[in-house]
Motif scaffolding. Sequence first.
Motif, mmCIF file in Angstrom:
data_model
loop_
_atom_site.group_PDB
_atom_site.id
_atom_site.type_symbol
_atom_site.label_atom_id
_atom_site.label_comp_id
_atom_site.label_asym_id
_atom_site.label_seq_id
_atom_site.Cartn_x
_atom_site.Cartn_y
_atom_site.Cartn_z
ATOM 1 N N LEU A 10 -13.422 15.085 -8.395
ATOM 2 C CA LEU A 10 -13.705 14.390 -9.339
ATOM 3 C C LEU A 10 -12.985 14.676 -10.676
ATOM 4 N N LEU A 11 -12.477 15.894 -10.876
ATOM 5 C CA LEU A 11 -11.656 16.289 -11.932
ATOM 6 C C LEU A 11 -10.109 15.539 -11.625
ATOM 7 N N GLU A 12 -9.936 15.560 -10.425
ATOM 8 C CA GLU A 12 -8.393 15.068 -10.078
ATOM 9 C C GLU A 12 -8.582 13.661 -10.367
ATOM 10 N N GLY A 13 -9.457 13.070 -9.888
ATOM 11 C CA GLY A 13 -9.517 11.592 -9.896
ATOM 12 C C GLY A 13 -9.766 11.135 -11.102
ATOM 13 N N LEU A 14 -10.267 11.832 -12.365
ATOM 14 C CA LEU A 14 -10.191 11.535 -13.591
ATOM 15 C C LEU A 14 -8.941 11.597 -14.201
ATOM 16 N N LEU A 15 -8.193 12.588 -14.053
ATOM 17 C CA LEU A 15 -6.860 13.038 -14.539
ATOM 18 C C LEU A 15 -5.816 11.849 -13.999
ATOM 19 N N ARG A 16 -6.093 11.444 -12.736
ATOM 20 C CA ARG A 16 -5.222 10.520 -12.267
ATOM 21 C C ARG A 16 -5.249 9.084 -12.902
ATOM 22 N N GLU A 17 -6.656 9.068 -13.351
ATOM 23 C CA GLU A 17 -6.924 7.467 -14.024
ATOM 24 C C GLU A 17 -6.520 7.731 -15.485
ATOM 25 N N ILE A 18 -6.485 8.932 -16.182
ATOM 26 C CA ILE A 18 -5.887 8.979 -17.528
ATOM 27 C C ILE A 18 -4.449 8.910 -17.332
ATOM 28 N N ASP A 19 -3.884 9.371 -16.494
ATOM 29 C CA ASP A 19 -2.218 9.271 -16.279
ATOM 30 C C ASP A 19 -1.957 7.729 -15.888
ATOM 31 N N ALA A 20 -2.591 7.059 -15.448
ATOM 32 C CA ALA A 20 -2.447 5.775 -14.852
ATOM 33 C C ALA A 20 -2.577 4.893 -16.118
ATOM 34 N N ASN A 21 -3.199 5.166 -17.049
ATOM 35 C CA ASN A 21 -3.453 4.323 -18.236
ATOM 36 C C ASN A 21 -2.527 4.706 -19.451
ATOM 37 N N PHE A 22 -2.247 5.912 -19.359
ATOM 38 C CA PHE A 22 -1.389 6.283 -20.466
ATOM 39 C C PHE A 22 -0.325 7.169 -20.294
ATOM 40 N N ASN A 23 0.767 7.211 -21.042
ATOM 41 C CA ASN A 23 1.715 8.179 -20.761
ATOM 42 C C ASN A 23 1.880 9.073 -22.000
ATOM 43 N N GLU A 24 3.066 9.778 -22.135
ATOM 44 C CA GLU A 24 2.924 10.853 -23.287
ATOM 45 C C GLU A 24 3.113 10.399 -24.597
ATOM 46 N N GLN A 25 3.690 9.009 -24.810
ATOM 47 C CA GLN A 25 3.597 8.356 -26.263
ATOM 48 C C GLN A 25 2.674 7.679 -26.331
ATOM 49 N N THR A 26 1.513 7.103 -25.412
ATOM 50 C CA THR A 26 0.608 6.447 -25.662
ATOM 51 C C THR A 26 -0.822 7.229 -25.665
ATOM 52 N N LEU A 27 -0.476 8.181 -25.000
ATOM 53 C CA LEU A 27 -1.944 9.116 -24.847
ATOM 54 C C LEU A 27 -2.453 9.325 -26.474
ATOM 55 N N PRO A 28 -3.867 9.019 -26.660
ATOM 56 C CA PRO A 28 -4.493 9.308 -27.947
ATOM 57 C C PRO A 28 -4.461 10.738 -28.138
ATOM 58 N N GLU A 29 -4.899 11.423 -29.374
ATOM 59 C CA GLU A 29 -4.784 12.778 -29.685
ATOM 60 C C GLU A 29 -6.110 13.339 -28.822
ATOM 61 N N HIS A 30 -7.219 12.796 -29.047
ATOM 62 C CA HIS A 30 -8.397 13.299 -28.564
ATOM 63 C C HIS A 30 -8.523 13.209 -27.181
ATOM 64 N N LEU A 31 -7.634 12.432 -26.346
ATOM 65 C CA LEU A 31 -7.807 12.070 -25.231
ATOM 66 C C LEU A 31 -6.690 13.247 -24.382
ATOM 67 N N ARG A 32 -5.966 13.552 -25.304
ATOM 68 C CA ARG A 32 -4.823 14.662 -24.969
ATOM 69 C C ARG A 32 -5.713 15.795 -24.754
ATOM 70 N N ASP A 33 -6.315 16.235 -25.850
ATOM 71 C CA ASP A 33 -7.105 17.377 -25.715
ATOM 72 C C ASP A 33 -7.899 17.434 -24.612
ATOM 73 N N VAL A 34 -8.854 16.542 -24.404
ATOM 74 C CA VAL A 34 -9.730 16.423 -23.188
ATOM 75 C C VAL A 34 -9.009 16.822 -21.919
ATOM 76 N N ARG A 35 -7.892 16.027 -21.834
ATOM 77 C CA ARG A 35 -6.885 16.248 -20.626
ATOM 78 C C ARG A 35 -6.619 17.307 -20.358
ATOM 79 N N GLY A 36 -6.164 18.178 -21.403
ATOM 80 C CA GLY A 36 -5.673 19.552 -21.509
ATOM 81 C C GLY A 36 -7.044 20.617 -20.778
#
Length: 373
Positions: free
Chosen positions: A337-363
């Motif tokens: 489940l964790l891997e699947g959610l991380l993959r979906e985040i990375d499929a929708n956002f790159n380093e430049q477009t990743l919102p700050e609050h989602l960046r924190d959650v991704r970490g």
Amino acid sequence: MIETLQSAAAQIRQAVRAATEGLVGREQLAELIVLAAVAQEHLLVIGPPGTAKSAVVRRVAQAMGGRYFEYLLGRFTEPSELFGAVDLKKLREGLVETDVSGMLPEADIVFLDEVFLGSTAILNTLLGVLNERRFRRGHTQIHCPLRVCVGAANGLPDDEALAAFGDRFLLHLFVESVPDNQLEAMLAGGWQSEQRPVQALLGLSQLDTLSQALKQVDLDRVRPALAQAVRQLREVGINLSDRRIVKSQRLIAAAALLGGRLEASEADLWPLLYALPTKETQQHGREVLRGLFAHSSNTYLLSAVEEATLQPMSRLSRLLESAEMLLAQAEPAQGALLEGLLREIDANFNEQTLPEHLRDVRGRLTRRLTASA
């Protein structure tokens, strides 16, 4: 005031989640029922039989509380089956009055399946209920407490008179059967939902709190963008009636309220897609308005926004909610489940477009996954 709105929106979100638990792919319908109720408008659902339309409406009504009325219309359905029979005692006194006890005129939430099969007498009476919240028959004239009516059909009618009736439903949603890749989830969820009846979590007061604030929403900031969107649609041959254009503001205001705000922004323009009357115009309109919809989001109407726009920012709230739910679990979440959610985040956002609050959650998700390995 804002805190009251945010609290009401959050409680409605929890009720929608409870109502759609186990009903795979039907969160969008549940959220649009709520949007329509807050906007004091109605929803038409088009799709094949057996796609859980009635189950979703019934469960949302149970979660929201209030009186619910449901009926499957046929070509021989009598008006009395929906609105009540003539009161015989009053008739003997020379008065034609209707006993509406337990019938549609007294309901808060209504679901009418095969709505276009109703007779002319039924549809004409329904128009008064839908448009004015008034039931008139003989000497009977009463105010109806109706918050939202959901009509369902297998397809849009070709008959002009029926099409005009269908146009009174401001929101149109087209549903399909659950796709192959979600069949296992549908089977498991359907079995689970049958074992867990929905509890009445609310009492309609939350819906009423938001509905009563509808006229207070400031739309000045968003009207130029809405007008430009209508122009873009007209340029490609998609024309909305003046009535639907004006009424679409109610949907935008309702979207802002369900986001806990009294000022609408471009993030709230996505309901315009559901005001387009056919499946084809919705598909075309989504592409035409792609740039405008890029900013769409809503904290509580996750699926409705995502399915309307199909863009990364529209998925942000759902990704954040899913992440917080996994991180809040007392026991470590499953690695898949964790891997699947991380993959979906990375499929929708790159380093430049990743919102700050989602960046924190991704970490935090990454650290949880590493710790559970």
